[in-house]
Enzyme design. Sequence first.
Site, PDB file in Angstrom:
ATOM      1  N   LYS A 253     -16.874  -2.008  -7.019  1.00 50.58           N
ATOM      2  CA  LYS A 253     -15.751  -1.972  -6.064  1.00 50.58           C
ATOM      3  C   LYS A 253     -15.325  -0.532  -5.794  1.00 50.58           C
ATOM      4  CE  LYS A 253     -14.391  -6.490  -7.471  1.00 50.58           C
ATOM      5  NZ  LYS A 253     -13.484  -7.579  -7.458  1.00 50.58           N
TER       6      LYS A 253
ATOM      7  N   ASP B 276      -6.207  -5.224 -16.020  1.00 51.03           N
ATOM      8  CA  ASP B 276      -7.344  -5.407 -15.120  1.00 51.03           C
ATOM      9  C   ASP B 276      -7.096  -4.496 -13.908  1.00 51.03           C
ATOM     10  OD1 ASP B 276      -9.086  -6.143 -13.161  1.00 51.03           O
ATOM     11  OD2 ASP B 276      -8.623  -8.277 -13.196  1.00 51.03           O
TER      12      ASP B 276
ATOM     13  N   CYS C  73     -11.702 -16.727  -6.536  1.00 47.51           N
ATOM     14  CA  CYS C  73     -11.757 -16.795  -8.008  1.00 47.51           C
ATOM     15  C   CYS C  73     -10.358 -16.702  -8.608  1.00 47.51           C
ATOM     16  CB  CYS C  73     -12.665 -15.719  -8.591  1.00 47.51           C
ATOM     17  SG  CYS C  73     -14.321 -15.763  -7.942  1.00 47.51           S
TER      18      CYS C  73
ATOM     19  N   GLN D 160      -9.183  -3.857  -8.796  1.00 45.43           N
ATOM     20  CA  GLN D 160      -8.840  -3.583  -7.392  1.00 45.43           C
ATOM     21  C   GLN D 160      -8.060  -2.286  -7.259  1.00 45.43           C
ATOM     22  OE1 GLN D 160     -10.083  -5.331  -4.996  1.00 45.43           O
ATOM     23  NE2 GLN D 160     -10.786  -7.103  -6.153  1.00 45.43           N
TER      24      GLN D 160
ATOM     25  N   HIS E 122      -7.361 -13.275 -11.940  1.00 50.90           N
ATOM     26  CA  HIS E 122      -8.705 -13.694 -11.547  1.00 50.90           C
ATOM     27  C   HIS E 122      -9.234 -14.610 -12.662  1.00 50.90           C
ATOM     28  CE1 HIS E 122     -13.072 -13.051 -10.995  1.00 50.90           C
ATOM     29  NE2 HIS E 122     -12.809 -12.587  -9.784  1.00 50.90           N
TER      30      HIS E 122
HETATM   31  N1  ALA Z   1     -13.680 -10.457  -7.746  1.00 56.95           N
HETATM   32  C1  ALA Z   1     -14.279 -10.251  -6.461  1.00 56.95           C
HETATM   33  C2  ALA Z   1     -13.356 -10.677  -5.342  1.00 56.95           C
HETATM   34  O1  ALA Z   1     -12.187 -10.586  -5.490  1.00 56.95           O
HETATM   35  C3  ALA Z   1     -15.647 -10.777  -6.339  1.00 56.95           C
HETATM   36  O2  ALA Z   1     -13.835 -11.087  -4.303  1.00 56.95           O
END
Ligand code: ALA
Length: 396
Positions: free
Chosen positions: A221, A195, A354, A198, A112
Site C-alpha cells: 500500500k 494497524d 474485509c 492505511q 479489518h
Molecule cells: N485490506 C485491503 C483493502 O482494504 C485489501 O482493500
Amino acid sequence: MKELFPIFKNNSDLVFLDSAASAQKPAIVIESMNKVMTNYYSNIHRGLYKQSQQTTEAYEEARAKVASFINANENEVVFTRGATESINLVVSSWGRANLKKDDEVIISIFEHHANIVPWQILEKELGIKIKVIPLKNKFTPNEDIELDFEAFKSMITPKTKFLSLTRMSNALGTIVDIEKFIAEAKKHNITVLIDACQSIVHEKTNVKELNCDFLVFSGHKLYGPSGIGVLYGKEEILNSMPPYQTGGDMIEKVSLKTGTTFHKSPARFEAGTPAIVEAIGLGTAIDFVNSLNREEVFYKEKELANRIKEIEGIDIIGTNSETIVSFTANWGAPDDIATLLANQNIAVRAGHHCAMPLMEELGVSGTVRISLGIYNDEKDIEKIEEAIKKCFNILS
Ligand code: ALA
C-alpha cells in the site's frame, strides 16, 4: 506524478481509485527490484561470496530505512509477508505466551478482519474475551463517524491486557485519535498494537512518540511490492516472545542432543529465506515516499476526496474520512456501481472491504470505496464525477 508510474503509460485511460487495496508502483521501485535480480541476487546471511554479501547488505539496508521511517531501532523491525502476517505473529506468539482464560483484548468496530479473526481463534482456544469499541453515535449517512472513547475507558478492567486498534479505517478512511487511546491504555499497563496499513501511506509515523508496543503495515500500500510487510515491536517485548515459525536463519544453535536456541529479534522471527527482493523494493519505496513533500501530498489527496464527497445522489459513510470516500446510493447496489465504473476504466472497490462487522453495524451489505493515491489528479475526479452520473442514469 502519473509519469513516475509505468502502469499509467501502459494504460493511459486508467483512473485508478483503489489504492487502499493496493497502490501502484513507481518505476524506481520496479527498477530497484530488477537491479537486484539481474546484478547480484543471492540468498542472504549465508554466503561468503560477494553477491551474497551484497544482497545481505541491501536487505539490511532496507531494514534500516524502515526503522528510520518509523523512528524505531533496526532490531525492532521484523520483515513479514504483510500486515496480516504481522498481526498473526503477535496474536500467536505474544498472545499464547501472555494471555489466559478471561483475559480481555479490546479491538474496535473499525477493524479489518485481519485484526479480528486471529483474536477470535485465541478466544476459542484460550477462553479470552474480545471487547469491541463501538461507534460514538448511531450511524447516520452523510454525518461524521467516530469511535466512542468514553465507552473504551469504561470497558477497561484489571483483566484487560491488550488493545489492538487501527489508525485509519480501511473501509471508510476515518482517522482514529490513537494517541488518546494509547495514553489511556498505558495508564492501565495494556499492551498496544496499532494497524497502520492505511495511515502510514499518508502521514508520518513515529513509534517512539506514539509509545505503542507493536505497529504493523504492508509494503504494497506504500508504493512498494506485495509479499512484504513490517512488524515493529519494542525490543524487550520481541525478545521475550517465543518464535512464531521455526527453521533456518532464526536459530542460534540446533543440536539433536541438547536442543535448539534462538536468535534475538529480528532474526528470531524471520525463519527461512525471506522475501529478499521485496524487502529491498520496500526500502526503495520508502526512499520514494521520503522524497515527496508528504504534507502537501496528503493535503491534495484530502482535497480531491472532499470533492468526491460533494457528488450529488450518493450517501457518504463517514463525512470526516480522509483520502478515502466510502458511499452507498439508494439507486444502485455497490457491486453494480463498481461494475459500471469498471466498464468506464475506473478502478474502485465495492463490498465489505474485509470489515464485515463494521458493515453490519452500519446496516449496509457493502459500500463503494474510492481511495486516493499520490498519482490521482483533478482529471480523475472529473472522470469519476461524470461516471457516477452515468451510473445513476443507467441504474435509477
Ligand atoms: N485490506 C485491503 C483493502 O482494504 C485489501 O482493500
